[in-house]
Design an enzyme around this catalytic site. Structure first.
Site, PDB file in Angstrom:
ATOM      1  CB  THR A  43     -63.424  98.105   4.570  1.00 22.25           C
ATOM      2  OG1 THR A  43     -63.693  97.332   5.729  1.00 22.25           O
ATOM      3  CG2 THR A  43     -63.295  96.851   3.565  1.00 22.25           C
ATOM      4  CE  LYS A  47     -62.555 100.669   8.352  1.00 21.44           C
ATOM      5  NZ  LYS A  47     -63.176 100.652   9.565  1.00 21.44           N
ATOM      6  CG  ASN A  68     -64.413 105.606   7.567  1.00 24.06           C
ATOM      7  OD1 ASN A  68     -63.856 106.882   7.783  1.00 24.06           O
ATOM      8  ND2 ASN A  68     -65.500 105.018   8.002  1.00 24.06           N
ATOM      9  CB  ALA A 133     -63.499  98.116  15.964  1.00 25.38           C
ATOM     10  CG  ASN A 153     -57.443  91.899  23.067  1.00 25.20           C
ATOM     11  OD1 ASN A 153     -58.495  91.638  22.264  1.00 25.20           O
ATOM     12  ND2 ASN A 153     -56.135  91.952  22.544  1.00 25.20           N
ATOM     13  CB  THR A 155     -53.043  89.640  22.432  1.00 21.49           C
ATOM     14  OG1 THR A 155     -53.728  88.446  21.401  1.00 21.49           O
ATOM     15  CG2 THR A 155     -51.676  89.667  22.326  1.00 21.49           C
ATOM     16  N   GLY A 244     -74.421  96.231  16.154  1.00 24.20           N
ATOM     17  CA  GLY A 244     -73.653  97.386  15.423  1.00 24.20           C
ATOM     18  C   GLY A 244     -74.266  98.006  14.145  1.00 24.20           C
TER      19      GLY A 244
HETATM   20  N1  LIG Z   1     -70.516  97.718  13.048  1.00 20.71           N
HETATM   21  C1  LIG Z   1     -69.493  98.196  12.548  1.00 20.71           C
HETATM   22  O1  LIG Z   1     -69.740  99.347  11.572  1.00 20.71           O
HETATM   23  C2  LIG Z   1     -68.090  97.703  12.732  1.00 20.71           C
HETATM   24  C3  LIG Z   1     -66.996  98.551  12.407  1.00 20.71           C
HETATM   25  C4  LIG Z   1     -65.895  98.047  12.738  1.00 20.71           C
HETATM   26  C5  LIG Z   1     -65.550  96.761  13.128  1.00 20.71           C
HETATM   27  N2  LIG Z   1     -66.607  96.282  13.388  1.00 20.71           N
HETATM   28  C6  LIG Z   1     -66.791  94.735  13.938  1.00 20.71           C
HETATM   29  O2  LIG Z   1     -65.779  94.872  15.299  1.00 20.71           O
HETATM   30  C7  LIG Z   1     -65.050  93.744  15.394  1.00 20.71           C
HETATM   31  C8  LIG Z   1     -63.615  93.977  15.332  1.00 20.71           C
HETATM   32  O3  LIG Z   1     -63.108  94.690  14.411  1.00 20.71           O
HETATM   33  P1  LIG Z   1     -61.593  95.003  14.099  1.00 20.71           P
HETATM   34  O4  LIG Z   1     -61.426  95.909  13.252  1.00 20.71           O
HETATM   35  O5  LIG Z   1     -61.095  95.661  15.572  1.00 20.71           O
HETATM   36  O6  LIG Z   1     -60.709  93.886  14.124  1.00 20.71           O
HETATM   37  P2  LIG Z   1     -59.272  93.319  14.519  1.00 20.71           P
HETATM   38  O7  LIG Z   1     -58.520  94.604  14.762  1.00 20.71           O
HETATM   39  O8  LIG Z   1     -58.911  92.371  13.707  1.00 20.71           O
HETATM   40  O9  LIG Z   1     -59.323  92.941  16.026  1.00 20.71           O
HETATM   41  C9  LIG Z   1     -60.016  91.683  16.484  1.00 20.71           C
HETATM   42  C10 LIG Z   1     -60.183  91.638  17.903  1.00 20.71           C
HETATM   43  O10 LIG Z   1     -61.071  90.263  18.141  1.00 20.71           O
HETATM   44  C11 LIG Z   1     -60.035  89.364  18.979  1.00 20.71           C
HETATM   45  N3  LIG Z   1     -60.131  88.078  18.739  1.00 20.71           N
HETATM   46  C12 LIG Z   1     -60.311  87.575  17.397  1.00 20.71           C
HETATM   47  N4  LIG Z   1     -60.488  86.336  17.197  1.00 20.71           N
HETATM   48  C13 LIG Z   1     -60.572  85.966  18.838  1.00 20.71           C
HETATM   49  C14 LIG Z   1     -60.619  84.598  19.407  1.00 20.71           C
HETATM   50  N5  LIG Z   1     -60.764  83.637  18.883  1.00 20.71           N
HETATM   51  N6  LIG Z   1     -60.744  84.659  20.742  1.00 20.71           N
HETATM   52  C15 LIG Z   1     -60.653  85.881  21.374  1.00 20.71           C
HETATM   53  N7  LIG Z   1     -60.620  87.127  20.981  1.00 20.71           N
HETATM   54  C16 LIG Z   1     -60.434  87.113  19.519  1.00 20.71           C
HETATM   55  C17 LIG Z   1     -58.857  89.959  18.744  1.00 20.71           C
HETATM   56  O11 LIG Z   1     -57.846  89.573  19.837  1.00 20.71           O
HETATM   57  P3  LIG Z   1     -56.357  89.561  19.828  1.00 20.71           P
HETATM   58  O12 LIG Z   1     -55.979  91.079  19.669  1.00 20.71           O
HETATM   59  O13 LIG Z   1     -55.996  88.694  20.794  1.00 20.71           O
HETATM   60  O14 LIG Z   1     -55.936  88.953  18.362  1.00 20.71           O
HETATM   61  C18 LIG Z   1     -59.058  91.608  18.520  1.00 20.71           C
HETATM   62  O15 LIG Z   1     -59.370  91.962  19.811  1.00 20.71           O
HETATM   63  C19 LIG Z   1     -65.412  92.769  14.361  1.00 20.71           C
HETATM   64  O16 LIG Z   1     -66.354  91.763  14.602  1.00 20.71           O
HETATM   65  C20 LIG Z   1     -65.772  93.820  13.159  1.00 20.71           C
HETATM   66  O17 LIG Z   1     -66.778  93.202  12.192  1.00 20.71           O
HETATM   67  C21 LIG Z   1     -68.133  96.525  13.322  1.00 20.71           C
END
Ligand SMILES: NC(=O)c1ccc[n+]([C@@H]2O[C@H](COP(=O)([O-])OP(=O)(O)OC[C@H]3O[C@@H](n4cnc5c(N)ncnc54)[C@H](OP(=O)(O)O)[C@@H]3O)[C@@H](O)[C@H]2O)c1
Length: 292
Positions: A43, A47, A68, A133, A153, A155, A244
């Site tokens: 994870t 990854k 993964n 994701a 997004n 950013t 999810g």
């Molecule tokens: N169901 C599943 O199997 C599964 C698998 C993978 C991920 N997920 C979920 O998907 C989500 C994203 O995962 P990821 O791996 O893509 O994480 P990541 O790469 O850290 O990306 C996080 C995303 O959330 C945004 N974000 C974070 N804090 C924020 C805030 N305060 N206000 C607005 N936007 C915010 C970030 O925006 P910025 O770019 O501006 O920082 C970015 O777009 C998580 O909740 C994770 O738990 C679920």
């Protein structure tokens, strides 16, 4: 989930979770190879790092830039490679290699299709989030034939980078960074931000910019809590909604299939996962495992 699947398949295996520090990831993976593990799941942030460690990378994992799932394979005296989990006698192998896969990407589409019961070809989609994701979801929806994609997004430059990659691969798609025009019908609104994981989190979208009443379906990649404020808002506006959990399930079933070469017992794994995440504690895996 994995132990329930393993038991159902009658395998004398165990799936265990280990906390590994990023700086010790290579050592941990070398150890797993030396001990002839069947495979590994990784994870965040591992990854991304595993991509450089594995001996060979499946083209999908290369495309998504993340591994993964790792499958260990052994080489016999004739030079043939066999997955360790599918070998009659892994002790004959004189050399072990690691192959990296990504089972997340297909899991997103499978879960959206099944849990929301909607076709993705021709869908008008809004994706919130452009992290790991969100990027994979956007690329996958584009390759599934979505008619339009709006990438939103915090950013904006990150959404623009994702848009650039998609444009190169899918020049015909109707692609924008930012919300669609007011009044636009949206088929799928997908939350791929981490907003909603914590109770105090705000909504991941601006309700002034998008009208949920013009939205057919909403998908939140978050599965804990089961209903985020985003999903609650979507449901109360009449949208189809799903979290999810299905995505988590299907990345797991695909990994088990890669290791075993057999169909995964999806319903058994779904039940175990649901029980584990939402509190109906499953039985102790050791009580369930049949040791031949
Ligand atoms: N169901 C599943 O199997 C599964 C698998 C993978 C991920 N997920 C979920 O998907 C989500 C994203 O995962 P990821 O791996 O893509 O994480 P990541 O790469 O850290 O990306 C996080 C995303 O959330 C945004 N974000 C974070 N804090 C924020 C805030 N305060 N206000 C607005 N936007 C915010 C970030 O925006 P910025 O770019 O501006 O920082 C970015 O777009 C998580 O909740 C994770 O738990 C679920």
């Amino acid at each position: 989930m994995q132990n329930a699947g393993i038991t159902q398949l009658g395998l004398n295996w165990r799936y265990l979770a280990f906390d590994v520090l990023p700086e010790q990831l290579n050592t941990a993976m070398d150890g797993a190879r030396a001990m002839r593990y069947v495979g590994l799941n990784l994870t965040v942030p591992h990854k991304l790092m595993a991509l450089d460690w594995v001996d060979s990378v499946d083209p999908e994992a290369r495309e998504w830039g993340a591994v993964n799932t790792i499958r260990f394979e052994g080489q016999d005296s004739d030079g043939n490679w066999t997955p360790i989990g599918q070998a009659k006698d892994p002790s004959v192998f004189h050399s072990i290699r690691s192959v990296g896969f990504n089972t997340d990407a297909d899991a997103i589409l499978k879960s959206i299709r099944e849990d929301l019961g909607m076709p993705l070809k021709g869908a008008r989609c809004v994706i919130l989030g452009a992290g790991g994701a969100g990027r994979v979801a956007a690329l996958k929806l584009a390759s599934a034939g979505a008619a339009s994609l709006h990438l939103v997004n915090r950013t904006q430059s990150k959404a623009e980078k994702v848009a650039e990659v998609i444009r190169k691969k899918h020049p015909d798609i109707n692609l924008h960074v930012g919300y669609p025009k007011q009044g636009t019908q949206v088929d799928l609104l997908l939350n791929a931000t981490s907003l909603g994981l914590k109770q105090e989190d705000s909504l991941p979208l601006d309700l002034e910019s998008i009208n949920l009443r013009n939205t057919h379906a909403a998908y939140d990649m978050i599965y804990q809590p089961a209903e985020t404020p985003f999903l609650r808002a979507a449901r109360s506006s009449g949208c189809q909604a799903a979290n999810g959990l299905g995505m988590l399930l299907y990345q797991g079933t695909a990994a088990l299939e890669l290791w075993t070469g057999q169909s995964a017992p999806t319903e058994t794994m779904r039940k175990a996962l649901h029980g584990h995440i939402y509190g109906e504690v499953p039985q102790n895996p050791d009580d369930q495992v049949h040791v031949p």
